[in-house]
Design an enzyme around this catalytic site. Structure first.
Site, PDB file in Angstrom:
ATOM      1  N   CYS A  39      -0.528   4.532  -6.708  1.00 58.89           N
ATOM      2  CA  CYS A  39      -1.587   3.386  -6.005  1.00 58.89           C
ATOM      3  C   CYS A  39      -1.874   2.445  -6.180  1.00 58.89           C
ATOM      4  CB  CYS A  39      -3.157   3.790  -5.592  1.00 58.89           C
ATOM      5  SG  CYS A  39      -4.580   3.226  -4.974  1.00 58.89           S
ATOM      6  N   CYS A  42       0.788  -1.259   0.290  1.00 62.77           N
ATOM      7  CA  CYS A  42      -0.173   0.579  -0.027  1.00 62.77           C
ATOM      8  C   CYS A  42       0.883   1.185   0.039  1.00 62.77           C
ATOM      9  CB  CYS A  42      -1.153   0.144   0.918  1.00 62.77           C
ATOM     10  SG  CYS A  42      -1.516   2.077   1.498  1.00 62.77           S
TER      11      CYS A  42
END
Length: 235
Positions: A198, A84
């Site tokens: 992302c 992440c």
């Protein structure tokens, strides 16, 4: 199990699944035993990172991430990866909590850009609002002499739609929207390279890679770094 690493994932789960798919596909194998030893922590209930960074009154994901690092450290993995980008806002504090090295995905992505795009000067960043505003990529890029190109509000709104409304909510990749965002960053904003900051955007890249825009896929970089480090454990 010995000579293994731990993946802190689940942020979100389809993106982590994309990381695992690429990890297994790129590992040189001829038999079962050639695949890598790893533990996947698919911690899907970690509070949303971007939501917290944009509004500190919202649930804080740090305690959950810290618990994962501390509990997994007891098993003595060789290293951690955190699947992440936005969670890397907490990188320094998480690294202080363990002696196990944590791979810094944004830093590795910037290294990749220097190697693969030696003539690039203006680097665009797209991702969650938390990532594009929290400075983790900015610091790494500026330290290497790059000019940082941020998304306009219109581009950020479209990117958030792709990440949250399409991929996270529906597990749907709108390829045309993805390409439109990249086009706006390259042709409109003048980015020489666009960082997919992302893991949902990395998932979009896996599912809709039929384009020629210059991108630095952070999760793809993390996959390659994971394989490189894991294979060294066997020597």
């Amino acid at each position: 199990m010995k000579k293994f690493f731990t993946i802190i994932g689940g942020m979100g789960t389809p993106a982590t699944e994309s990381y695992i798919r690429l990890l297994n596909a790129r590992t040189p194998t001829h038999r079962d035993q050639d695949y890598l030893n790893y533990i996947l922590v698919n911690h899907a209930t970690v509070p949303d990172r971007s939501t917290y960074l944009m509004d500190h009154s919202q649930p804080n994901p740090y305690p959950d991430l810290l618990e994962d690092i501390q509990e997994q450290s007891k098993l003595n993995p060789a290293f951690f990866v955190i699947a992440c980008n936005t969670a890397h806002f907490f990188y320094d504090d998480l690294q202080k909590a363990t002696d196990v090295p944590i791979v810094h995905m944004p830093r590795e992505t910037v290294k990749h850009i220097k190697e693969q795009y030696p003539n690039a000067k203006k680097i665009g960043i797209i991702g969650t609002p938390g990532t594009t505003s929290d400075g983790i990529y900015d610091r790494e890029l500026l330290a290497e002499g790059f000019e940082v190109v941020k998304p306009t509000k219109a581009i950020q709104d479209l990117t958030s739609k792709l990440i949250f409304d399409d991929i996270k909510e529906q597990n749907l990749v709108d390829a045309e929207l993805f390409y439109h965002i990249l086009k706006m960053m390259v042709e409109g904003q003048g980015a020489d390279v666009v960082i997919l900051g992302c893991t949902e955007l990395s998932y979009a890249q896996e599912m809709a890679h039929d384009h020629s825009f210059p991108v630095a896929d952070s999760q793809s970089v993390l996959v390659d770094k994971s394989i490189e480090m894991a294979l060294k454990l066997r020597k």
